[in-house]
Design a protein around this motif. Structure first.
Motif, PDB file in Angstrom:
ATOM      1  N   LYS A   1      15.891  -6.206  55.790  1.00 22.06           N
ATOM      2  CA  LYS A   1      15.779  -5.213  56.851  1.00 22.06           C
ATOM      3  C   LYS A   1      14.657  -4.224  56.533  1.00 22.06           C
ATOM      4  O   LYS A   1      13.908  -3.791  57.429  1.00 22.06           O
ATOM      5  N   LEU A   2      14.537  -3.845  55.258  1.00 25.05           N
ATOM      6  CA  LEU A   2      13.464  -2.940  54.846  1.00 25.05           C
ATOM      7  C   LEU A   2      12.092  -3.583  55.077  1.00 25.05           C
ATOM      8  O   LEU A   2      11.154  -2.926  55.531  1.00 25.05           O
ATOM      9  N   ILE A   3      11.986  -4.866  54.755  1.00 24.96           N
ATOM     10  CA  ILE A   3      10.721  -5.589  54.953  1.00 24.96           C
ATOM     11  C   ILE A   3      10.334  -5.584  56.434  1.00 24.96           C
ATOM     12  O   ILE A   3       9.176  -5.331  56.791  1.00 24.96           O
ATOM     13  N   LYS A   4      11.302  -5.832  57.293  1.00 24.27           N
ATOM     14  CA  LYS A   4      11.026  -5.848  58.731  1.00 24.27           C
ATOM     15  C   LYS A   4      10.588  -4.477  59.222  1.00 24.27           C
ATOM     16  O   LYS A   4       9.686  -4.351  60.061  1.00 24.27           O
ATOM     17  N   LYS A   5      11.211  -3.413  58.701  1.00 26.80           N
ATOM     18  CA  LYS A   5      10.832  -2.059  59.101  1.00 26.80           C
ATOM     19  C   LYS A   5       9.402  -1.729  58.676  1.00 26.80           C
ATOM     20  O   LYS A   5       8.650  -1.100  59.422  1.00 26.80           O
ATOM     21  N   ILE A   6       9.021  -2.176  57.473  1.00 28.88           N
ATOM     22  CA  ILE A   6       7.659  -1.953  57.009  1.00 28.88           C
ATOM     23  C   ILE A   6       6.674  -2.734  57.874  1.00 28.88           C
ATOM     24  O   ILE A   6       5.639  -2.221  58.293  1.00 28.88           O
ATOM     25  N   ASN A   7       6.997  -3.987  58.161  1.00 28.37           N
ATOM     26  CA  ASN A   7       6.132  -4.807  59.013  1.00 28.37           C
ATOM     27  C   ASN A   7       5.969  -4.209  60.404  1.00 28.37           C
ATOM     28  O   ASN A   7       4.923  -4.353  61.035  1.00 28.37           O
ATOM     29  N   ASN A   8       7.005  -3.520  60.884  1.00 27.44           N
ATOM     30  CA  ASN A   8       6.960  -2.921  62.215  1.00 27.44           C
ATOM     31  C   ASN A   8       6.372  -1.512  62.214  1.00 27.44           C
ATOM     32  O   ASN A   8       6.307  -0.866  63.264  1.00 27.44           O
TER      33      ASN A   8
ATOM     34  N   LYS B   1      17.244 -12.351  43.667  1.00 22.40           N
ATOM     35  CA  LYS B   1      18.390 -12.785  44.458  1.00 22.40           C
ATOM     36  C   LYS B   1      18.119 -12.690  45.959  1.00 22.40           C
ATOM     37  O   LYS B   1      18.690 -13.439  46.746  1.00 22.40           O
ATOM     38  N   LYS B   2      17.290 -11.755  46.354  1.00 23.12           N
ATOM     39  CA  LYS B   2      17.155 -11.430  47.770  1.00 23.12           C
ATOM     40  C   LYS B   2      16.243 -12.375  48.544  1.00 23.12           C
ATOM     41  O   LYS B   2      16.413 -12.552  49.747  1.00 23.12           O
ATOM     42  N   LEU B   3      15.246 -12.957  47.875  1.00 20.18           N
ATOM     43  CA  LEU B   3      14.300 -13.829  48.557  1.00 20.18           C
ATOM     44  C   LEU B   3      14.000 -15.053  47.697  1.00 20.18           C
ATOM     45  O   LEU B   3      14.046 -14.971  46.466  1.00 20.18           O
ATOM     46  N   PRO B   4      13.658 -16.194  48.321  1.00 23.04           N
ATOM     47  CA  PRO B   4      13.187 -17.340  47.539  1.00 23.04           C
ATOM     48  C   PRO B   4      11.960 -16.947  46.738  1.00 23.04           C
ATOM     49  O   PRO B   4      11.052 -16.278  47.257  1.00 23.04           O
ATOM     50  N   LEU B   5      11.926 -17.342  45.480  1.00 23.19           N
ATOM     51  CA  LEU B   5      10.853 -16.929  44.576  1.00 23.19           C
ATOM     52  C   LEU B   5       9.809 -18.022  44.405  1.00 23.19           C
ATOM     53  O   LEU B   5      10.139 -19.179  44.164  1.00 23.19           O
ATOM     54  N   VAL B   6       8.547 -17.639  44.531  1.00 26.43           N
ATOM     55  CA  VAL B   6       7.415 -18.516  44.225  1.00 26.43           C
ATOM     56  C   VAL B   6       6.677 -17.894  43.053  1.00 26.43           C
ATOM     57  O   VAL B   6       6.281 -16.719  43.114  1.00 26.43           O
ATOM     58  N   GLU B   7       6.490 -18.655  41.984  1.00 26.81           N
ATOM     59  CA  GLU B   7       5.779 -18.126  40.811  1.00 26.81           C
ATOM     60  C   GLU B   7       4.335 -18.627  40.815  1.00 26.81           C
ATOM     61  O   GLU B   7       4.063 -19.798  41.059  1.00 26.81           O
ATOM     62  N   ALA B   8       3.426 -17.705  40.542  1.00 30.84           N
ATOM     63  CA  ALA B   8       1.999 -18.011  40.521  1.00 30.84           C
ATOM     64  C   ALA B   8       1.378 -17.404  39.277  1.00 30.84           C
ATOM     65  O   ALA B   8       2.003 -16.610  38.566  1.00 30.84           O
ATOM     66  N   ALA B   9       0.138 -17.785  39.009  1.00 32.42           N
ATOM     67  CA  ALA B   9      -0.590 -17.240  37.862  1.00 32.42           C
ATOM     68  C   ALA B   9      -2.064 -17.169  38.205  1.00 32.42           C
ATOM     69  O   ALA B   9      -2.579 -17.979  38.980  1.00 32.42           O
ATOM     70  N   GLY B  10      -2.737 -16.178  37.641  1.00 32.16           N
ATOM     71  CA  GLY B  10      -4.151 -16.012  37.937  1.00 32.16           C
ATOM     72  C   GLY B  10      -4.889 -15.281  36.837  1.00 32.16           C
ATOM     73  O   GLY B  10      -4.294 -14.900  35.822  1.00 32.16           O
ATOM     74  N   GLY B  11      -6.175 -15.087  37.064  1.00 33.44           N
ATOM     75  CA  GLY B  11      -6.995 -14.517  36.008  1.00 33.44           C
ATOM     76  C   GLY B  11      -7.995 -13.473  36.448  1.00 33.44           C
ATOM     77  O   GLY B  11      -8.551 -13.540  37.546  1.00 33.44           O
TER      78      GLY B  11
END
Length: 209
Positions: free
Chosen positions: A35-42, A64-74
């Motif tokens: 809900k917080l994410i939607k409020k920020i987007n709006n 726990k709240k969202l599906p997690l995608v792990e990435a790495a960069g430089g």
């Protein structure tokens, strides 16, 4: 403290209730993250602080709240102390990508940087930090956690941006040009840089880089 960026606006997760008068403070157990994410987007919410006295629970909450995608960069430096940037989605960015199964974060950071820019002979110097941002894919919000490493190379060959990933340019930038690029970059990328890169002379004007 964690900063989770939604459209370059950070949701703060901290162990302190009061971090500034402008922030809406919400106990972690009462937070409705989507809900917080939607409020920020709006555009309904800009400053929000989710707090809990136990710092370990802050990251557990995120995962726990969202599906997690792990990435790495430089953040890659060459012998001239220039930094390697990429241009993607009309922003200056640093090379990064998803960690594949069986890879370490370091291996993924090197592979993705090479694939996205054509640079070679990379050596990891140190781990910098981990950043978080929320993105939407197939109509669903996901959380991306990116592990960032400082790297060095003596590579002097041609840089080759990866068009399949939407990368338009790959460029070495000195201190001054890096400062200008960061004015047209993402807030989570700015977290990786020392403050001198983010401070410019008041007479400087934003110019095309």
């Amino acid at each position: 403290m964690y900063k989770v960026f939604v459209k370059d606006i950070p949701i703060i997760l901290s162990t302190e209730k009061n971090i500034g008068k402008q922030y809406t403070a919400i106990p972690l157990k009462l937070a409705r993250f989507k809900k917080l994410i939607k409020k920020i987007n709006n555009g309904e919410l800009i400053y929000v602080n989710l707090y809990h006295k136990n710092p370990e629970k802050l990251e557990r909450f995120l995962r726990k709240k969202l599906p997690l995608v792990e990435a790495a960069g430089g953040m890659v430096f060459n012998d001239k102390k220039e930094i390697l940037f990429i241009r993607r989605n009309s922003k200056w960015d640093l090379p990064k990508g998803k960690v594949e199964k069986g890879e370490t974060y370091e291996e993924a950071a090197i592979r993705e940087t090479m694939e996205e820019t054509g640079v070679r002979d990379l050596e990891i110097k140190r781990f910098i930090t981990k950043t978080y941002h929320v993105f939407k894919r197939n109509g669903k919000f996901k959380l991306k956690a990116t592990y960032w490493f400082e790297m060095h190379t003596d590579f002097t060959g041609e840089l080759v941006p990866e068009p399949e990933e939407g990368i338009k340019k790959a460029r070495w930038k000195n201190f001054e040009k890096s400062q200008k690029a960061l004015r047209d970059s993402y807030e989570n990328i700015k977290l990786l840089f020392p403050k001198e890169y983010l401070t410019t002379h008041p007479n400087d004007r934003v110019s095309q880089v």
